[in-house]
Design a protein around this motif. Sequence first.
Motif, mmCIF file in Angstrom:
data_model
loop_
_atom_site.group_PDB
_atom_site.id
_atom_site.type_symbol
_atom_site.label_atom_id
_atom_site.label_comp_id
_atom_site.label_asym_id
_atom_site.label_seq_id
_atom_site.Cartn_x
_atom_site.Cartn_y
_atom_site.Cartn_z
ATOM 1 N N GLN A 109 0.852 -1.186 0.000
ATOM 2 C CA GLN A 109 0.000 0.000 0.000
ATOM 3 C C GLN A 109 0.885 1.232 0.000
ATOM 4 O OE1 GLN A 109 -3.563 0.243 2.580
ATOM 5 N NE2 GLN A 109 -2.425 1.841 3.647
ATOM 6 N N SER A 110 0.649 2.110 -0.969
ATOM 7 C CA SER A 110 1.381 3.373 -0.974
ATOM 8 C C SER A 110 0.412 4.490 -0.624
ATOM 9 C CB SER A 110 2.046 3.624 -2.341
ATOM 10 O OG SER A 110 1.076 3.837 -3.329
ATOM 11 N N ARG A 111 0.934 5.453 0.084
ATOM 12 C CA ARG A 111 0.152 6.616 0.504
ATOM 13 C C ARG A 111 0.996 7.849 0.245
ATOM 14 N NH1 ARG A 111 -4.026 7.041 4.098
ATOM 15 N NH2 ARG A 111 -4.421 9.135 4.857
ATOM 16 N N THR A 113 0.863 11.980 0.558
ATOM 17 C CA THR A 113 0.159 13.124 1.110
ATOM 18 C C THR A 113 0.632 14.369 0.387
ATOM 19 O OG1 THR A 113 0.068 12.006 3.234
ATOM 20 C CG2 THR A 113 -0.430 14.346 3.232
ATOM 21 N N LEU A 121 -4.161 6.918 -1.919
ATOM 22 C CA LEU A 121 -3.882 5.597 -1.385
ATOM 23 C C LEU A 121 -4.018 4.585 -2.508
ATOM 24 C CD1 LEU A 121 -3.416 4.088 1.351
ATOM 25 C CD2 LEU A 121 -5.884 3.775 1.410
ATOM 26 N N THR A 122 -2.987 3.760 -2.706
ATOM 27 C CA THR A 122 -2.998 2.753 -3.760
ATOM 28 C C THR A 122 -2.581 1.413 -3.167
ATOM 29 O OG1 THR A 122 -2.323 4.444 -5.344
ATOM 30 C CG2 THR A 122 -2.121 2.166 -6.051
ATOM 31 N N ARG A 123 -3.347 0.363 -3.466
ATOM 32 C CA ARG A 123 -2.993 -0.986 -3.016
ATOM 33 C C ARG A 123 -2.750 -1.870 -4.221
ATOM 34 N NH1 ARG A 123 -6.776 -2.797 2.061
ATOM 35 N NH2 ARG A 123 -5.813 -1.414 3.567
#
Length: 176
Positions: A109-111, A113, A121-123
Motif C-alpha cells: 500500500q502506498s500513501r 500526502t 492511497l494505492t494498493r
Amino acid sequence: MARDSLAELRTEPFAAEREWTVEDIPVLTASVTVPRPAPAENRVSRRIHRYYQLQCRSYLRYCEHWLLPQAEAAYREALASSAPLPCLRAELKYRVTYNQGGLWSLYTQSRETAASGSALLTRRGDTWDLNGGYPVELSAFFPPRSGWKKHLLALAAEEIQRQERAGISRYHEDWR
C-alpha cells in the motif's frame, strides 16, 4: 516437495527512509517497508527478496523523479505567498494476508500526502506460488470462462458505493 519449495514463507520487515530538501529545507520524505524472507536461503526466497528490493528502489526513484518536482513547486509557491512551508510525505508498506499451503499472499500500500493535505492511497496485491517461486495470476483461482473479472469488478463497485454512502471512505470521482 522440491528442494526449493516452501509450505510457508517467514519474513521480516526491511525498511528504508529518504528525505529530499530544497535550500536545506525538507520538502519530501519517503519511507518504505517491504518484506524480506528470513532467512533467504533458497532459490524461491531469494527471488522474492530480489523482487521486493527492486520494488523498494523503484518506489524511491518514483518519489525522486515524480513527487520531488511537485514538492519543490509547492515549496516555492508557499515561499512566494508567505504560506506555511509544506513537507510532502510518501510511504509504502505491506501486509501479509495469507501464508500456508505453498501460497504466500500480501498487498503493498502506498500513501502520498500532497501539500493540500489530501492523500492518494494505492494498493497492489501479490500472491506467490512457493513451490515454483513465481507470482500466481488471479485467473488461476477461478474456473475458465467463469466471468470472474466482471464479477469482481461488480463486487468492488458495490463495496465502494457502500463505503461512500456510510461515510467511511471517499474515492476519486472517476473511480469507475
